[in-house]
Design a protein around this motif. Structure first.
Motif, PDB file in Angstrom:
ATOM      1  N   GLU A 154       0.831  -1.203   0.000  1.00 40.85           N
ATOM      2  CA  GLU A 154       0.000   0.000   0.000  1.00 40.85           C
ATOM      3  C   GLU A 154       0.863   1.251   0.000  1.00 40.85           C
ATOM      4  N   ILE A 155       1.940   1.235   0.804  1.00 42.16           N
ATOM      5  CA  ILE A 155       2.811   2.411   0.871  1.00 42.16           C
ATOM      6  C   ILE A 155       3.431   2.678  -0.488  1.00 42.16           C
ATOM      7  N   LEU A 156       3.959   1.627  -1.122  1.00 39.25           N
ATOM      8  CA  LEU A 156       4.601   1.809  -2.430  1.00 39.25           C
ATOM      9  C   LEU A 156       3.582   2.244  -3.473  1.00 39.25           C
ATOM     10  N   ARG A 157       2.360   1.713  -3.376  1.00 39.10           N
ATOM     11  CA  ARG A 157       1.339   2.068  -4.361  1.00 39.10           C
ATOM     12  C   ARG A 157       1.007   3.548  -4.258  1.00 39.10           C
ATOM     13  N   ASN A 158       0.853   4.034  -3.029  1.00 35.60           N
ATOM     14  CA  ASN A 158       0.545   5.454  -2.850  1.00 35.60           C
ATOM     15  C   ASN A 158       1.671   6.328  -3.379  1.00 35.60           C
ATOM     16  N   SER A 159       2.903   5.969  -3.044  1.00 42.76           N
ATOM     17  CA  SER A 159       4.036   6.780  -3.506  1.00 42.76           C
ATOM     18  C   SER A 159       4.151   6.697  -5.021  1.00 42.76           C
ATOM     19  N   GLY A 160       3.855   5.523  -5.596  1.00 43.04           N
ATOM     20  CA  GLY A 160       3.896   5.372  -7.049  1.00 43.04           C
ATOM     21  C   GLY A 160       2.883   6.267  -7.723  1.00 43.04           C
ATOM     22  N   THR A 161       1.658   6.332  -7.143  1.00 44.87           N
ATOM     23  CA  THR A 161       0.615   7.185  -7.710  1.00 44.87           C
ATOM     24  C   THR A 161       1.043   8.645  -7.680  1.00 44.87           C
ATOM     25  N   GLU A 162       1.642   9.056  -6.572  1.00 44.85           N
ATOM     26  CA  GLU A 162       2.086  10.443  -6.468  1.00 44.85           C
ATOM     27  C   GLU A 162       3.116  10.747  -7.548  1.00 44.85           C
ATOM     28  N   ILE A 163       4.070   9.818  -7.707  1.00 45.19           N
ATOM     29  CA  ILE A 163       5.107  10.045  -8.727  1.00 45.19           C
ATOM     30  C   ILE A 163       4.453  10.166 -10.098  1.00 45.19           C
ATOM     31  N   ASN A 218     -15.922  -3.742  -8.254  1.00 48.95           N
ATOM     32  CA  ASN A 218     -15.863  -2.412  -8.851  1.00 48.95           C
ATOM     33  C   ASN A 218     -15.060  -2.477 -10.143  1.00 48.95           C
ATOM     34  N   LEU A 219     -15.756  -2.353 -11.281  1.00 48.50           N
ATOM     35  CA  LEU A 219     -15.080  -2.542 -12.565  1.00 48.50           C
ATOM     36  C   LEU A 219     -14.168  -1.361 -12.870  1.00 48.50           C
ATOM     37  N   ASN A 220     -14.660  -0.137 -12.591  1.00 47.54           N
ATOM     38  CA  ASN A 220     -13.844   1.036 -12.878  1.00 47.54           C
ATOM     39  C   ASN A 220     -12.545   0.994 -12.081  1.00 47.54           C
ATOM     40  N   LEU A 221     -12.679   0.696 -10.799  1.00 49.92           N
ATOM     41  CA  LEU A 221     -11.482   0.615  -9.960  1.00 49.92           C
ATOM     42  C   LEU A 221     -10.555  -0.481 -10.459  1.00 49.92           C
ATOM     43  N   ASN A 222     -11.168  -1.548 -10.952  1.00 45.24           N
ATOM     44  CA  ASN A 222     -10.372  -2.651 -11.479  1.00 45.24           C
ATOM     45  C   ASN A 222      -9.534  -2.185 -12.664  1.00 45.24           C
ATOM     46  N   LEU A 223     -10.183  -1.412 -13.566  1.00 42.68           N
ATOM     47  CA  LEU A 223      -9.446  -0.909 -14.724  1.00 42.68           C
ATOM     48  C   LEU A 223      -8.319   0.006 -14.279  1.00 42.68           C
ATOM     49  N   ASN A 224      -8.625   0.878 -13.292  1.00 40.34           N
ATOM     50  CA  ASN A 224      -7.579   1.757 -12.780  1.00 40.34           C
ATOM     51  C   ASN A 224      -6.430   0.942 -12.203  1.00 40.34           C
ATOM     52  N   GLN A 225      -6.785  -0.143 -11.522  1.00 41.26           N
ATOM     53  CA  GLN A 225      -5.753  -0.999 -10.931  1.00 41.26           C
ATOM     54  C   GLN A 225      -4.837  -1.548 -12.005  1.00 41.26           C
ATOM     55  N   ASN A 226      -5.458  -2.049 -13.086  1.00 41.95           N
ATOM     56  CA  ASN A 226      -4.642  -2.594 -14.169  1.00 41.95           C
ATOM     57  C   ASN A 226      -3.748  -1.518 -14.761  1.00 41.95           C
ATOM     58  N   PRO A 253      14.309  -7.948   4.806  1.00 42.89           N
ATOM     59  CA  PRO A 253      13.205  -7.249   5.468  1.00 42.89           C
ATOM     60  C   PRO A 253      12.233  -6.682   4.442  1.00 42.89           C
ATOM     61  N   VAL A 254      10.976  -6.584   4.868  1.00 39.38           N
ATOM     62  CA  VAL A 254       9.924  -6.159   3.952  1.00 39.38           C
ATOM     63  C   VAL A 254      10.202  -4.755   3.425  1.00 39.38           C
ATOM     64  N   GLU A 255      10.840  -3.902   4.256  1.00 44.25           N
ATOM     65  CA  GLU A 255      11.081  -2.519   3.839  1.00 44.25           C
ATOM     66  C   GLU A 255      12.056  -2.425   2.681  1.00 44.25           C
ATOM     67  N   GLU A 256      12.846  -3.481   2.445  1.00 40.94           N
ATOM     68  CA  GLU A 256      13.865  -3.412   1.402  1.00 40.94           C
ATOM     69  C   GLU A 256      13.400  -4.020   0.086  1.00 40.94           C
ATOM     70  N   MET A 257      12.166  -4.510   0.036  1.00 42.71           N
ATOM     71  CA  MET A 257      11.678  -5.137  -1.193  1.00 42.71           C
ATOM     72  C   MET A 257      11.022  -4.093  -2.078  1.00 42.71           C
ATOM     73  N   ASN A 258      11.086  -4.319  -3.400  1.00 47.41           N
ATOM     74  CA  ASN A 258      10.371  -3.439  -4.312  1.00 47.41           C
ATOM     75  C   ASN A 258       9.008  -4.039  -4.632  1.00 47.41           C
ATOM     76  N   MET A 259       8.272  -3.377  -5.529  1.00 49.90           N
ATOM     77  CA  MET A 259       6.881  -3.776  -5.760  1.00 49.90           C
ATOM     78  C   MET A 259       6.793  -5.181  -6.331  1.00 49.90           C
ATOM     79  N   VAL A 260       7.680  -5.501  -7.283  1.00 50.44           N
ATOM     80  CA  VAL A 260       7.610  -6.819  -7.908  1.00 50.44           C
ATOM     81  C   VAL A 260       7.852  -7.908  -6.865  1.00 50.44           C
TER      82      VAL A 260
END
Lengths: 321, 264
Positions: free
Chosen positions: A154-163, A233-241, B194-201
């Motif tokens: 979740e953390i990486l996803r949020n940061s990815g979206t921001e980027i 949720n189909l729309n959210l699903n498309l966004n996810q993809n 550790p989980v913090e060092e992994m990337n998304m894949v």
């Protein structure tokens, strides 16, 4: 004479007991002195010996008199609140030691189960003859670790979206590349089905060695996970993809060498996964049949995305044997 | 003068601090030793003498330090020192009562002027005896007859638990060594990082693998439950599919069916 751990019991030897008493009495007096000096407090000690009618006191008779009178002037409740005799003190120490032991055992158990979990992930589950209690603890550890992984995702996803939002050029570039993965993803399953039908070992080996196809095998699995996470949720699903494709391609373009290294890692994990799937081959087939029988469009999508995994399992089985 | 003589091997310890030699402490050494070795032996001597062990990881670097015998200035440090040393003082007193059958009374006032006291057989009896300057041999013999049994039992119990704690600490250290080995191995096995060092894949792969492993564990538990229903009947409620978040009903049903099919 080597030092041994002193047994906490009444010393039966009379001379030995007397010598021990003298030594320890002096040590005790010293400790009272240190405590009162370091903390700037008033303290006293009275020691009656079986060998002498007059007690040993610290600091002095007048000092003890003063402390005792000060103690006696306090209210009765205050006097008894922090008062312990030997039995009470020993019980307190036993309770504290028991708690320490319990905590230590829990920590050791957690470390042990973490190690077992990592070994099971690479297919060494048969090494440990796990009983019902071990399996229960292992399941608990897996749940906890899975929570950590999900939180990190979740953390990486949020940061990815921001980027993605902050970089319009990257978005434009990603948009330009979107049609390509869809086309390739659509083509891959068909090719795999044909190869399975032909049952050609040479084709299977070529398919396994080809890194591009290997990459495609992993990507549909990710899509499968995405579909399962948000089925309604189909729309959210498309966004996810869209987000997943975007992240994947951005990473590939930015670090091609790193992507190759990750592909190798994924390949290694892929082999482990196949080894894991091989053990439970029949349940997989049953799941496959259930998917075929379903007429729901969403289930059909799941079925089409699941085919590569099953086919790759069969392919790898052929290749290994 | 008390003369200490050590013949057996002393444990190897790191000497990070300079220890001022005390004139009052006399030690006989078999041979002339270098300065480093002398410090090492004295450090070991103190460690053995106080029976303290530096098992705690936090204190590994600081270790045991000599402090000047003056009033501690900082209030919080003084309070902590009082708590620790009071417990140690009472422990020494309890041991002396057990070993030599002495009667001891100790009263200390905390920095907050609260009284803490320890006594054997009891604080009151020791104070009464002291104030009245009386022998009270009859009361003494009666009390001594009563309490040693209970104290002896409690002492044995305490010794047993403390030895178990020592064993568990050794086991914990062995586990720590194993984890360090795993950390070294994680350079090759990325999923042990550790989980913090992994990337998304890697996180996605890890999630998939863990979910598969969880299914395997549940299946194995179900097999155990079927095989030994009479023994593990009380664990029936645990052999259920764990709750899935945002999981559609279709796959859940499929999973249940697969699980059931695997069992029968």
């Amino acid at each position: 004479m080597t030092r041994k751990k002193v047994k906490l019991a009444y010393i039966s030897n009379d001379s030995s007991r007397k010598a021990t008493f003298k030594k320890r009495k002096k040590g005790l007096m010293k400790k009272v002195h240190e405590l009162s000096t370091l903390c700037g407090i008033t303290a006293c000690a009275i020691i009656y010996s079986p060998y002498d009618t007059n007690p040993e006191v610290w600091p002095s008779n007048s000092g003890v008199q003063r402390v005792v009178s000060e103690f006696r002037t306090l209210p009765e409740m205050d006097q008894h609140k922090k008062m312990v005799d030997q039995e009470g003190f020993l019980k307190q120490r036993i309770a504290k030691a028991t708690e320490t032991l319990r905590r230590q055992r829990k920590d050791s158990r957690e470390l042990e189960m973490t190690e077992v979990m990592f070994q099971c992930l690479i297919g060494n589950m048969e090494m440990f003859h796990l009983n019902i209690v071990d399996l229960n603890d292992l399941g608990y550890m897996i749940e906890q670790y899975l929570k950590d992984v999900n939180r990190r995702i979740e953390i990486l996803r949020n940061s990815g979206t921001e980027i993605g939002e902050s970089s319009s050029v990257a978005v434009a570039a990603s948009e330009g590349n979107i049609p390509m993965p869809n086309l390739v993803a659509t083509t891959a399953p068909t090719t795999t089905i044909y190869e399975v039908g032909s049952s050609s070992s040479f084709a299977a080996v070529a398919n396994f060695v080809n890194p591009i196809d290997l990459q495609q095998f992993r990507h549909p699995a990710a899509q499968h996970v995405g579909l399962n996470e948000q089925p309604q949720n189909l729309n959210l699903n498309l966004n996810q993809n869209y987000n997943q494709n975007q992240e994947w391609f951005m990473e590939m373009m930015n670090h091609p060498e790193q992507m190759r290294y990750q592909t190798e890692q994924m390949g290694y994990q892929f082999m482990d996964d196949n080894h894991h799937n091989h053990i439970h081959h029949q349940p997989q087939e049953h799941q496959h049949q259930i998917h075929d029988e379903s007429s729901n469009a969403l289930d059909a999508a799941n079925s089409s995305s699941i085919i590569p995994v099953t086919s790759s399992s069969i392919t790898n089985k052929t290749w290994f044997h | 003068m008390y003369v200490t003589k050590y013949k057996n091997k002393l444990p190897t310890l790191q000497v990070d601090l300079i220890i001022m030699p005390h004139q009052t402490q006399a030690c006989i050494y078999k041979q002339t030793l270098s300065l480093h070795q002398i410090f090492q032996q004295r450090k070991a001597t103190k460690t053995l003498h106080t029976k303290k062990t530096m098992m705690s990881k936090k204190k590994e670097s600081i270790g045991r330090q000599k402090i000047p015998m003056v009033k501690i200035k900082k209030e919080s440090h003084r309070q902590v020192t009082f708590s620790k040393r009071r417990a140690g003082l009472f422990k020494k007193a309890s041991e002396l009562c057990t070993l030599c059958g002495a009667e001891i009374g100790i009263i200390v006032f905390s920095p907050a002027k609260k009284p803490f006291s320890f006594g054997h057989p009891s604080v009151e009896s020791v104070l009464d005896r002291y104030v009245s300057r009386n022998n009270m041999s009859l009361a003494q013999s009666q009390q001594l007859q009563g309490s040693p049994a209970a104290s002896c039992e409690l002492n044995m119990q305490l010794t047993h638990i403390l030895s178990e704690v020592e064993e568990e600490k050794k086991k914990g250290q062995a586990m720590e060594e194993m984890r360090k080995e795993s950390v070294r191995r994680s350079m090759i096995n990325w999923w042990e990082k550790p989980v913090e060092e992994m990337n998304m894949v890697q996180l996605q792969e890890m999630k998939y693998a863990l979910e598969e492993l969880r299914k395997t564990v549940v299946t194995n538990m179900a097999s155990f439950n079927e095989a030994k229903d009479d023994v593990f009947g009380f664990l029936d409620n645990k052999v259920t599919v764990p709750p899935y978040v945002n999981m559609p009903s279709g796959p859940s049903n499929i999973y249940n069916f697969a699980n059931g099919n695997g069992c029968f």
